[in-house]
Scaffold this motif. Structure first.
Motif, short mmCIF file in Angstrom:
data_model
loop_
_atom_site.label_atom_id
_atom_site.label_comp_id
_atom_site.label_asym_id
_atom_site.label_seq_id
_atom_site.Cartn_x
_atom_site.Cartn_y
_atom_site.Cartn_z
N ALA A 17 -1.24 -6.87 -3.99
CA ALA A 17 -0.90 -8.03 -3.16
C ALA A 17 -2.19 -8.81 -2.95
CB ALA A 17 -0.34 -7.56 -1.82
N SER A 60 -9.51 -4.28 -2.62
CA SER A 60 -8.67 -5.47 -2.39
C SER A 60 -9.57 -6.55 -1.84
CB SER A 60 -7.58 -5.16 -1.38
OG SER A 60 -6.55 -4.46 -1.98
N HIS A 112 -0.62 7.08 2.73
CA HIS A 112 0.17 7.88 3.68
C HIS A 112 0.89 7.01 4.69
CE1 HIS A 112 -1.61 11.20 1.68
NE2 HIS A 112 -2.68 10.44 1.62
N ALA A 113 0.24 5.92 5.10
CA ALA A 113 0.91 5.00 6.02
C ALA A 113 2.02 4.26 5.27
CB ALA A 113 -0.10 4.02 6.60
N GLY A 155 -16.55 9.26 4.10
CA GLY A 155 -17.17 9.83 2.90
C GLY A 155 -16.44 11.04 2.40
N CYS A 199 -9.09 12.41 0.13
CA CYS A 199 -10.17 13.33 0.48
C CYS A 199 -9.65 14.75 0.32
CB CYS A 199 -10.64 13.01 1.89
SG CYS A 199 -12.27 13.65 2.24
N GLN A 246 -5.32 3.45 8.15
CA GLN A 246 -6.78 3.37 8.24
C GLN A 246 -7.28 1.97 8.61
OE1 GLN A 246 -8.46 6.29 6.39
NE2 GLN A 246 -10.57 5.64 6.49
N GLY A 276 -7.62 9.84 8.60
CA GLY A 276 -6.72 10.98 8.43
C GLY A 276 -5.34 10.58 7.93
N CYS A 297 -16.14 14.29 11.56
CA CYS A 297 -16.13 14.73 10.17
C CYS A 297 -17.40 14.15 9.53
CB CYS A 297 -14.86 14.18 9.52
SG CYS A 297 -14.44 15.01 8.02
N HIS A 343 -0.94 -0.81 -5.67
CA HIS A 343 -1.78 -1.00 -6.85
C HIS A 343 -1.28 -0.21 -8.05
CE1 HIS A 343 -5.57 -2.10 -4.40
NE2 HIS A 343 -5.19 -3.13 -5.10
N GLY A 379 0.82 -1.21 0.00
CA GLY A 379 0.00 0.00 0.00
C GLY A 379 0.85 1.25 0.00
#
Ligand code: FAD
Length: 623
Positions: free
Chosen positions: A125, A180, A16-17, A200, A47, A370, A376, A277, A37, A13
């Motif tokens: 993966a 996935s 951000h992580a 969302g 977002c 996430q 976030g 949010c 991917h 992946g």
């Protein structure tokens, strides 16, 4: 075959992580593969392209202090910077930047492509290679096998992702990307506790169809704050304005009329959404007495007309989206470029993780972002860095490291997730930290860079800059301590107008700086101040340390006391049920577990530091 197929760390992946995880592992000097991917979506902001904000900028600065990518990428991509809570104390001050989505991605891609020890590969993966119960690599969709000592999984919203627009739904990882499914099924077969969450995003608007003259302009700060300790204003691209409009009674009517086709309110979506949010339909239901909500209209970049209307995230049907957007001032002729949608996805109960973010059920497998129930970019990036670091450490048979709650927001984040789990998307707030005055966004480097260097995360360049800054803070503090202002001197005359009463005895510059009406700038030039202007980061540290010295040392004492008292025994006959201040849940857990010491109590799931402090008070009363 020459093609590299054995790695120390594989990161799945490239969000951000994943990007922070891969960069951290590679910075540690281990052979790392980032498998995602699509190479074009590395560092993609799913977002709003905004980084930072209250609690979140603290995480960005901590990532930065450990030489991660997010802070510098923000400085290179930020098109509007603001300091939030600028009139409040330094503990809750936060930096927020609206970023150019394209520049941000380019900055992250640049860092990835220029990182030693890091290989990038574009494939999905589909399965894990498991040997003797431990993760030992991944298999891609075309059957390529990559072996490794450790795997870090950062699949974001993609695991079992389902996208909803009105009552229509389809499988997807985020709009335009595949989900996935294969990997999600494989993971569901393992003994992890899996549940569903949802998030969302709003419809995006073409700026050419918007009448900005009917909206209120919202400029950034005149003197733009900088996100990275290694950043500067010269890095910032051209700065632009955001705008504000509002929903109104008509908007709310349109939304209420569309509720019978809302996937959230007809039970089609089961996952819990982010409380802080909420979607616009959620806001209309939850705050039924409000007849207007503020909507920020934020540009997505310098080279696009796309606008992000912050505050109208929705999964209502597309025809309702058009009507509700056009009911707002300035949006009467708005053209929607992309519809808003909600996405439901699998997340794993973070209570199944160790503090290193390695999973308890499968050695060598780490989860970050996430998929651990957070929301976030900043929360994801911070976990990614930690998981990448610990995967690299494990691959070298070294001990894991996680900061404590009193060392970093990252410590608070991991401790909250692991000790309490989460039933809704978890986001960071300053209120989650007990030691806010110590965990400020301005001092993340002072808290973490030395440790990062020791671990092998921090480059020579950052280390040299950090050491220079630390030395400059010491020197300037010494200078203020040893520079004296005499009454009736020319310096006293310069400073007296700033004071309630003229000084009548000698004062050190440091004592003067303690006065509420005196700012560092007022004394900087007195008594042979430094020849060249002192770096802002240095003067900020000096000023905060002097002005808040009392509070900071009190908090440091609290931390020290709590640490010392961790070994305090808890008598077997303690009656937890009669203790005031503890929640029923905490009382029940303590009664059941009967921990032997305060430290043991603090490790029980759901026993917060606040509960531990209360236990201490009860013990003292008993003594
Ligand atoms: P992501 O950024 O989602 O990255 C996951 C990466 O993994 C992607 O690159 C993907 O291609 C890759 N991947 C997934 N599976 C595989 C696989 N099997 N093989 C190879 N690669 C794979 N956050 C907020 O703070 N506020 C919001 O309002 C908000 N709204 C959001 C709305 C939407 C529609 C979405 C999708 C996200 C939203 N977020 C919001 C969340 C924010 O985008 C995420 O928290 C953040 O991006 C998570 O980062 P991550 O690295 O965990 O996952």
């Amino acid at each position: 075959m020459d093609f590299p197929s054995h790695f120390d760390v594989i990161v799945v992946g490239g969000g951000h992580a994943g990007t922070e995880a891969a960069l951290a592992a590679a910075r540690m000097g281990v052979k790392t593969l980032l498998l995602s991917h699509n190479i074009e979506t590395l560092g993609q902001m799913s977002c709003n392209p905004a980084i930072g904000g209250i609690g979140k900028s603290h995480l960005v600065k901590e990532i930065d202090a450990l030489d991660g990518a997010m802070g510098l990428a923000t400085d290179k991509a930020g098109i509007q910077f603001r300091t939030l809570n600028s009139r409040k104390g330094p503990a809750v001050r936060a930096t927020r930047a609206q970023a150019d989505r394209i520049l941000y991605k380019a900055a992250i891609r640049y860092q990835l492509e220029n990182q030693e020890n890091l290989w990038l590969f574009q494939q999905s993966a589909e399965d894990l290679i498991v040997e003797e119960g431990a993760a030992r690599g991944v298999i891609t969709q075309t059957g390529i096998r990559f072996n490794s000592k450790t795997v870090v999984l950062t699949a974001g919203t993609f695991l079992g992702g389902v996208i909803h627009v009105g009552l229509q739904n389809h499988a997807g990882g985020r709009a335009g990307d595949p989900p996935s499914i294969g990997l999600a099924e494989k993971l569901r077969a393992l003994p992890f506790r899996v549940d569903r969450l949802k998030t969302g995003t709003p419809p995006r608007i073409d700026a050419r169809s918007v009448d900005f003259s009917l909206m209120q302009a919202q400029p950034g700060d005149d003197i733009t704050p900088v996100m990275s300790y290694m950043g500067n204003r010269a890095m910032h691209p051209r700065q632009i304005e955001c705008f504000i409009t509002h929903t109104n009674e008509r908007t709310h009517d349109i939304i209420r009329r569309g509720m019978d086709r809302s996937p959230m309110y007809t039970g089609v979506i089961e996952g819990v959404g982010p409380r802080y949010c909420p979607s616009i339909e959620d806001k209309i239901v939850r705050f039924a007495d409000k007849n207007s909500h503020q909507i920020f209209i934020e540009p997505e970049g310098l080279t696009t007309h796309e606008l992000y209307p912050n505050g109208i995230s929705t999964s209502l049907p597309f025809d309702v989206q058009i009507e509700l957007v056009r009911s707002m001032k300035g949006m009467e002729n708005a053209h929607i470029i992309r519809p808003g949608y909600a996405i439901e996805y699998d997340y794993f109960n973070p209570q199944d993780l160790k503090y290193s973010l390695e999973t308890k059920h499968m050695p060598g497998l780490f989860f970050a972002g996430q998929i651990n129930g957070t929301t976030g970019y900043e929360e994801a990036g911070a976990q990614g860095l930690l998981a990448g670091l610990n995967a690299a450490l494990l691959s070298q048979d070294k001990e894991a490291w996680t900061p404590r709650r009193d060392e970093a927001y990252l410590g608070v984040l991991v401790d909250d997730l692991i000790s309490m789990g989460t039933k809704e998307p978890y986001r960071m707030f300053t209120s989650r930290a007990e030691y806010r005055l110590i965990l400020r966004e301005d001092n993340a480097d002072m808290r973490l860079t030395e440790k990062g260097r020791e671990l092998g995360l921090v480059s020579d360049q950052r280390w040299a800059a950090f050491c220079k800054k630390r030395e400059a803070i010491d020197l300037e503090t010494q200078r203020l301590k040893s520079s004296w202002i005499m009454p009736n001197s020319s310096e006293a005359e310069a400073i007296n107008p700033k004071l309630e009463a003229p000084i009548t005895r000698e004062y050190s510059l440091l004592d003067l700086l303690k006065r509420p009406s005196i700012e560092y700038a007022d004394i900087a030039g007195l008594k042979n101040g430094l020849e060249e202007a002192i770096d802002e980061q240095v003067s900020e540290q000096v000023q905060i340390a002097v002005k808040y010295a009392g509070y900071i040392s009190r908090q440091a004492d609290d931390i020290e006391r709590l640490r010392r008292q961790e070994n305090t025994p808890l008598p077997e006959d303690l009656d937890y049920s009669s203790m005031e201040g503890l929640s029923n849940e905490v009382k029940q857990k303590l009664t059941q577990a009967r921990p032997a010491t305060l430290a043991a109590a603090s490790r029980i799931q759901g026993i917060t530091p606040a509960a531990v402090s209360l236990l201490l008070i009860h013990l003292k009363k008993r003594a």
